[in-house]
Write an enzyme that holds these catalytic residues in place. Structure first.
Site, PDB file in Angstrom:
ATOM      1  N   HIS A 181       0.417 -14.686  -6.989  1.00 49.57           N
ATOM      2  CA  HIS A 181      -0.231 -14.823  -8.293  1.00 49.57           C
ATOM      3  C   HIS A 181      -1.676 -15.219  -8.050  1.00 49.57           C
ATOM      4  O   HIS A 181      -2.171 -16.201  -8.591  1.00 49.57           O
ATOM      5  CB  HIS A 181       0.503 -15.835  -9.178  1.00 49.57           C
ATOM      6  CG  HIS A 181       0.815 -15.302 -10.529  1.00 49.57           C
ATOM      7  ND1 HIS A 181       0.842 -16.058 -11.660  1.00 49.57           N
ATOM      8  CD2 HIS A 181       1.115 -14.039 -10.934  1.00 49.57           C
ATOM      9  CE1 HIS A 181       1.148 -15.296 -12.698  1.00 49.57           C
ATOM     10  NE2 HIS A 181       1.320 -14.076 -12.283  1.00 49.57           N
ATOM     11  N   HIS A 206       0.071  -2.483  -8.414  1.00 52.33           N
ATOM     12  CA  HIS A 206       1.103  -3.519  -8.454  1.00 52.33           C
ATOM     13  C   HIS A 206       2.495  -2.929  -8.657  1.00 52.33           C
ATOM     14  O   HIS A 206       3.459  -3.345  -8.022  1.00 52.33           O
ATOM     15  CB  HIS A 206       0.778  -4.499  -9.575  1.00 52.33           C
ATOM     16  CG  HIS A 206       1.599  -5.730  -9.525  1.00 52.33           C
ATOM     17  ND1 HIS A 206       1.215  -6.841  -8.832  1.00 52.33           N
ATOM     18  CD2 HIS A 206       2.805  -6.019 -10.066  1.00 52.33           C
ATOM     19  CE1 HIS A 206       2.145  -7.767  -8.942  1.00 52.33           C
ATOM     20  NE2 HIS A 206       3.122  -7.288  -9.685  1.00 52.33           N
ATOM     21  N   TYR A 260       2.944   0.711  -5.874  1.00 48.93           N
ATOM     22  CA  TYR A 260       2.771   0.591  -4.412  1.00 48.93           C
ATOM     23  C   TYR A 260       2.153   1.849  -3.826  1.00 48.93           C
ATOM     24  O   TYR A 260       2.541   2.294  -2.763  1.00 48.93           O
ATOM     25  CB  TYR A 260       4.128   0.269  -3.740  1.00 48.93           C
ATOM     26  CG  TYR A 260       4.614  -1.116  -4.054  1.00 48.93           C
ATOM     27  CD1 TYR A 260       4.230  -2.199  -3.273  1.00 48.93           C
ATOM     28  CD2 TYR A 260       5.422  -1.351  -5.147  1.00 48.93           C
ATOM     29  CE1 TYR A 260       4.657  -3.489  -3.581  1.00 48.93           C
ATOM     30  CE2 TYR A 260       5.846  -2.634  -5.464  1.00 48.93           C
ATOM     31  CZ  TYR A 260       5.458  -3.692  -4.668  1.00 48.93           C
ATOM     32  OH  TYR A 260       5.875  -4.958  -4.977  1.00 48.93           O
TER      33      TYR A 260
END
Ligand SMILES: Nc1ncnc2c1ncn2[C@@H]1O[C@H](COP(=O)(O)OP(=O)(O)O)[C@@H](O)[C@H]1O
Ligand SMILES: [Mg+2]
Lengths: 239, 771, 83, 83
Positions: free
Chosen positions: B109, B63, B66
């Protein structure tokens, strides 16, 4: 120029919208903060929509006790005009400036859409610019908009003609439920006996300019701008 | 070994008494592989403390780092005269007229929403709002892109209802209108719903603030909510005192408080516009750790913070927990020391605390103390930059190749007459009114076109221009052909923007994929990105930022690859905006663009022939660009009374949607359409349901028709007059291939608008069934 | 037999309870400084038919686990009385 | 002394309770046909410091009358236990 105080509670979110609409009709509009004890000589008070204090517990329940509401109570008691829109209406009921209560929508969901209403009373400070029986299309956006009151209160409101706005179907044959939240008697807005304190669920300030669509809400602001305080109170700061 | 105190000068750090030693098992629990752990030890010159391990595990997570995507993301076009801020900040920023600028970003999310749909979705909206207002922009629009398993499953209905409620409640309370979005349903999302939230904000370019810490001795402050033990993923091993029982009780769920968010928004904007602060960043994923480390690295400085100073919600929190907590509605601010009192006064006005917790240093070290004791000391720049990068093998799956080459086996479930209502009843195509009615779409009194059309449009008070916003992705196309699917997502977004009259300006993307370590998933990712990049180059819509969400897999496999594209466009005059439904009886109807009848990956095959396959249409970027320019120019000259792009469902669905009318029209106008000449060479099903790109259905007043045709010719866009807009309460009449079909508008409206509510009558019934 | 059941569904410990915080704050402002640790949840009342009390309770627990409470974020408590 | 107080705020009898109806319906759909008369309200827990139990109760009643319940639409019930 008329002084229009737009009360800002923490969590108000239609404060700028109400201010802009009041300015549009040439009033001197300004914000009053929830902690202010004075309305700084306001002729008219607007309680805008939003989620005052998060609307935790019950919509408007906590806002009712903020310092500025003491000033609003005095202002109203002296015959000063107050318009509560959406959350403002909820606060007015919690503060007992208007009867009844606004509960969770019958459908249990937040509802955001245009509704059709009829203006049933045009001798209030906020509806004088409309012709009696005018049909308006105004947006609603609320989770707690179901107006309820004891049976005798409802009867009294109807008998005294204190229903200002009522939800109606757009056309006779309209397939849509006119009432977006299950309000008693399709009530969308009411006023006090004098017609100085008005609470409505729809948002006229969101549709007061032509670029946003037919400006059906502008009449509320034209009305308040045309209102004149009694000579004795003109420009005398209330405190 | 109970604690590791290592003497190496400025990089000395010790563990807390009694904390778990760093063993190979603990390293594995932190999702760090051998290569990564080796690099950490080399970089520190010693074994990390447990706190340091937590910090690395957060910043070197997919997260934050990358690590599987960066090499591919580098291929995106990110520059252009309109770009004020490209990727790398909390949100991208594009230039608008009159000194204005637009900040926008999209984020996923997904996982939190799978666990707790309401809070997961709500906090997703909260996070993206903060990303935008930390740039100094006032949020003016929200959008959301949702993917769920089919609504036949009660669990999916439960997730859908909870997610929509969560998205709505948060945005409604903060007071930001939701102007658009999309919802898709497919079996691959069962167990792994997608929740992508996008926020658009407005600022004066001069007020832009970046999240880089500067100035040795400057102060770091936390602003907003207290820090609790929310969302500390995999932190079970962080503290020895933690018994199994308390672990079971520990809430992993982040709870959103939109009320505090609203206060944080107002306080942040006031701090920024009154020039009281140097930098500000939201404490998002990996909380305090990532915000402080990233701000330090951007400014090329060191920082020192003391977790003992951070206001906590519970007593006894460890530095590990405080650093990694994902409690919501918190900000990290950098300011000059003499500004602290003023900052605290502004925050107090908004009922918020601002607490100094550290300062900027000159040694480049990321140093954390806990009540004085140094528990972490890491070279800051390397902490942020040195995570190994991976470029996994990419190989297309054989199944995909086979599917692309296949044709439907089953005969259509219904003839043409019944096909249209069946398509309009399919949740993928049906109106999403049930969703967007739960979102406040008119707050801020600037909504010119709300949800339900091709793109949302808002005005900017005091100016003539307007903004158009949309979010799009057809994941079925991406699954069958990732490269063309990536192009198609950008093309559809741009078409939607152009239909309302906006010139596409730039995009943000949310790349939702499965496990990138699987060659077929990585192939999808790489190719979809190549498609997005090519389309963005062709349209001059640079990528200004985005988000990658990998590992969207459930026991039944990976999700369909879903690279969602969020786009912003500019209307020179907002008053020129064009709605998507027909508006006036007697107007002439035109089809713009050519139809070859491409049914690969179409909704028609999926819904009527139970077949998700075939070769999707090749996206002709040149034709798309010509169509966009035509639409924008025609809108500016007021030649159009409506414009609606052809996408999922094809030409007939597009015509029907325009004829049905808007969600709050009393009734639709209907239309009479003759496609005999337009589609003479195309097979009937392909003509009506093919999903060729670069097309739109528009209507114009008869007096403007000639000018419109001439303008289309000028732009090299095929144009065909196909019919007339009908009268209220009429029918949709279609003549084609010697046959005539007719559908009552009332019945079509009923089908289209009731499809989802009918399925969602009792949404909350069972949260466990079907799991 | 029939039982009147009161279910209290409360946010789990440690979980942020913004509503409880707001109410506590408001009580304080109203002069009720003596109130603390305020938490706000849902109260559900229902009647359930069951041959015995334990069976009634088991039944309501099942309702809570399946529908009335969200195990990820909420705890619940039951009280039964004979109706 | 300190008391732990449970307040149940329920919709007035006779008042439409759409939430209770929805829950009852959902319970039925889940196979809990044995549940009836479902009503949904608010549960509030708090701690209050007071010298005696009656004083604590009086204090909480005041809180309810002023803030915690809306007399127009709601009734409330208290339970106190020593903390
Ligand atoms: N989740 C959502 N939130 C808000 N609006 C939505 C959502 N889903 C769909 N809409 C609205 O419905 C419109 C039509 O949806 P869709 O058919 O997916 O559009 P298109 O194919 O034009 O992208 C969208 O443009 C949007 O305005
Ligand atoms: Mg479209």
């Amino acid at each position: 120029m008329l002084n229009v105080a737009v009360v800002r509670f923490p969590g108000s979110n239609c404060d700028f919208d109400a201010l802009r609409a009041a300015e549009l009709v040439g009033t001197n509009a300004y914000f009053a903060w929830h902690r202010d004890a004075s309305l700084r000589g306001a002729d008219i008070v607007l309680l805008p929509g939003g989620f005052s204090y998060g609307d935790y517990l019950r919509s408007g329940a906590i806002a009712r006790f903020s310092p500025v509401m003491q000033a609003v109570q005095r202002h109203a008691a002296e015959g000063g005009p107050v318009l509560g829109i959406c959350n403002g209406f909820q606060i007015l009921c919690e503060a007992h400036l208007l009867p009844g209560a606004l509960l969770r929508n019958a459908g249990l969901s937040f509802v955001s859409k245009p509704v059709d209403v009829v203006v049933e009373r045009t001798d209030t400070v906020f509806t004088s610019a409309y012709a009696p029986g005018s049909r308006l299309r105004l947006p609603v956006a609320h989770g707690d908009g179901r107006f309820v009151a004891a049976a005798d209160t409802l009867r009294m409101l109807e008998a005294e003609g204190r229903v200002v706005l009522r939800y109606v179907a757009a056309t006779e044959s309209s397939p849509f439920q006119p009432n977006p939240n299950g309000s008693a008697n399709h009530i969308a807005g009411i006023c006090n006996a004098a017609g100085t304190v008005v609470g409505i669920m729809p948002h006229p300030e969101r549709i007061a300019e032509g670029v946003l669509g037919p400006p059906d809400g502008l009449g509320f602001f034209r009305s308040l701008a045309a209102w004149r305080p009694r000579a004795s109170t003109l420009n005398v700061p209330s405190r | 070994m109970t604690s590791s105190t290592v003497t190496s000068g400025v990089m000395e750090a010790s563990g807390l008494p009694g904390e778990r030693p760093v063993t190979p098992e603990v390293v594995r629990e932190h999702n760090l592989n051998e290569l990564e752990y080796g690099r950490i030890v080399a970089l520190l010159g010693r074994t990390p403390t447990l706190t340091e391990l937590g910090i690395f595990s957060a910043l070197w997570s997919e997260h934050c780092s990358y690590k599987h995507s960066r090499t591919v993301l580098r291929t995106f076009p990110t520059t252009g005269s309109q770009v004020v801020q490209g990727p790398g900040e909390n949100a991208g920023v594009l230039r608008l007229p009159d000194g204005w600028a637009v900040a926008f970003k999209i984020e996923s999310h997904n996982h939190p929403s799978a666990v707790e749909p309401y809070q997961g979705a709500a906090t997703g909206v909260g996070g993206i709002l903060r990303d935008v207002f930390t740039m100094g922009a006032r949020p003016v629009a929200l959008l959301n892109s949702l993917r769920l398993g089919p609504l036949e499953s009660p669990r999916n209905r439960y997730l859908f209802a909870g997610i929509v409620r969560g998205v709505g409640d948060y945005g409604n309370c903060v007071g930001v209108p939701t102007l658009g979005g999309e919802v898709g349903f497919a079996p691959g999302y069962t167990g792994n719903p997608l929740v992508n939230a996008m926020c658009v904000g407005l600022l004066k370019e001069a007020d832009l603030i970046r999240a880089a810490a500067h100035g040795v001795g400057n102060v770091l402050l936390t602003v907003g909510a207290r820090t609790g033990r929310d969302g500390i993923h995999g932190a079970s091993f962080a503290s020895e005192e933690l018994s199994e029982k308390s672990e079971a009780r520990r809430p992993q769920v982040q709870v959103g408080d939109p009320f505090t968010e609203k206060l944080l928004l107002e306080a942040s904007l006031e701090l920024i516009t009154s020039d009281l602060i140097i930098a500000i960043q939201d404490m998002g994923a990996a909380g305090l750790t990532s915000s402080s480390a990233e701000m330090a690295a951007r400014g090329g400085v060191g920082v020192e913070i003391d977790t003992g100073l951070v206001p906590t919600r519970e007593p006894g929190m460890t530095p590990y927990e405080i650093l990694l907590s994902e409690s919501q509605e918190r900000m990290l601010v950098v300011s000059e020391p003499h500004r602290v009192a003023e900052i605290q006064a502004v925050c107090a006005k908004w009922e918020l605390n601002a607490t100094p917790i550290g300062h900027v240093t000159d040694d480049g070290i990321y140093r954390v103390r806990h009540h004085g004791l140094v528990v972490a000391a890491i070279p800051g720049q390397r902490l942020v930059d040195d995570c190994p990068m991976y470029e996994p093998t990419a190989r297309e799956g054989d199944e995909t190749k086979a599917l692309r080459a296949a044709l439907p086996a089953a005969a259509p479930k219904a003839g043409l007459q019944d096909a249209l209502p069946l398509l309009l009843d399919a949740p993928n195509l049906a109106s999403k009114r049930w969703v967007y009615e739960q979102y406040d779409s008119t707050v801020q009194a600037s909504t010119v076109l709300g949800p339900g059309g091709d793109a949302g449009v808002l005005r900017v008070p005091g100016t003539a221009f307007g903004l158009a916003v949309t979010v799009d992705c057809n994941s079925r196309l991406v699954a069958l052909d990732p490269y063309e699917g990536g192009k198609a997502a950008v093309a559809e977004a741009a078409r939607n923007i152009a239909c309302v009259g906006g010139r596409p300006l730039g995009i943000t993307d949310c790349l939702n994929f499965g496990n990138p370590e699987k060659p077929e998933v990585y192939f999808q990712f790489r190719e979809a990105c190549r498609g997005i990049a090519d389309a963005c180059r062709a349209f001059d819509t640079p990528v200004t930022g985005g988000n990658v969400s990998f590992y969207n897999e459930s026991p039944t496999g990976a999700i369909d690859p879903t690279p969602t594209v969020g786009m912003v466009g500019l209307l020179a005059r907002v008053a020129d905006r064009v709605p998507s439904p027909f508006s006036t009886p007697g107007d002439e109807i035109f089809v713009l663009g050519a139809t070859r009848g491409e049914l690969g990956g179409s909704a028609y095959w999926a819904e009527l022939r139970d077949f998700t396959g075939g070769r999707p249409a090749r996206v002709d970027l040149d034709a798309e660009r010509r169509l966009q320019r035509l639409l924008v120019e025609a809108a500016g000259r007021r030649l159009l009374r409506s414009a609606h792009d052809c996408s999922e469902g094809g030409l007939l669905v597009t015509l029907a949607e325009a004829a049905i009318g808007g969600a709050y029209a009393g009734d639709g106008l209907g239309a009479s359409v003759d496609l005999t000449a337009y589609g003479a060479e195309v097979p009937l099903d392909g003509l009506l349901f093919g999903e060729d790109g670069a097309r739109a259905v528009v209507s114009a007043a008869p007096a403007e028709a000639r000018r419109l045709v001439a303008l289309a010719r000028e732009h090299g866009v095929p144009i065909a007059r196909v019919g007339l807009v009908g009268d209220t309460g009429g029918t949709l009449e279609l003549r084609v291939a010697g046959q005539t079909f007719s559908w009552g508008i009332g019945a079509l409206r009923q089908t289209y608008f009731e499809a989802i509510p009918r399925r969602m009558q009792h949404p909350d019934v069972d949260r466990s069934a079907g799991e | 037999m029939s039982f009147r059941v009161h279910v209290r569904v409360m946010p789990r410990e440690g979980l942020l309870d913004p509503q409880g915080q707001a109410v506590e704050h408001a009580l304080g402002a109203l002069g009720f400084a003596d109130a603390a640790e305020v938490r706000v949840g849902r109260a559900i009342e229902l009647e359930v038919a069951a041959p015995t009390r334990p069976e009634a309770e088991a039944r309501v627990r099942e309702m809570c686990d399946k529908l009335l409470a969200n195990p990820v974020t909420e705890d619940y408590l039951l009280e039964l009385e004979e109706a």
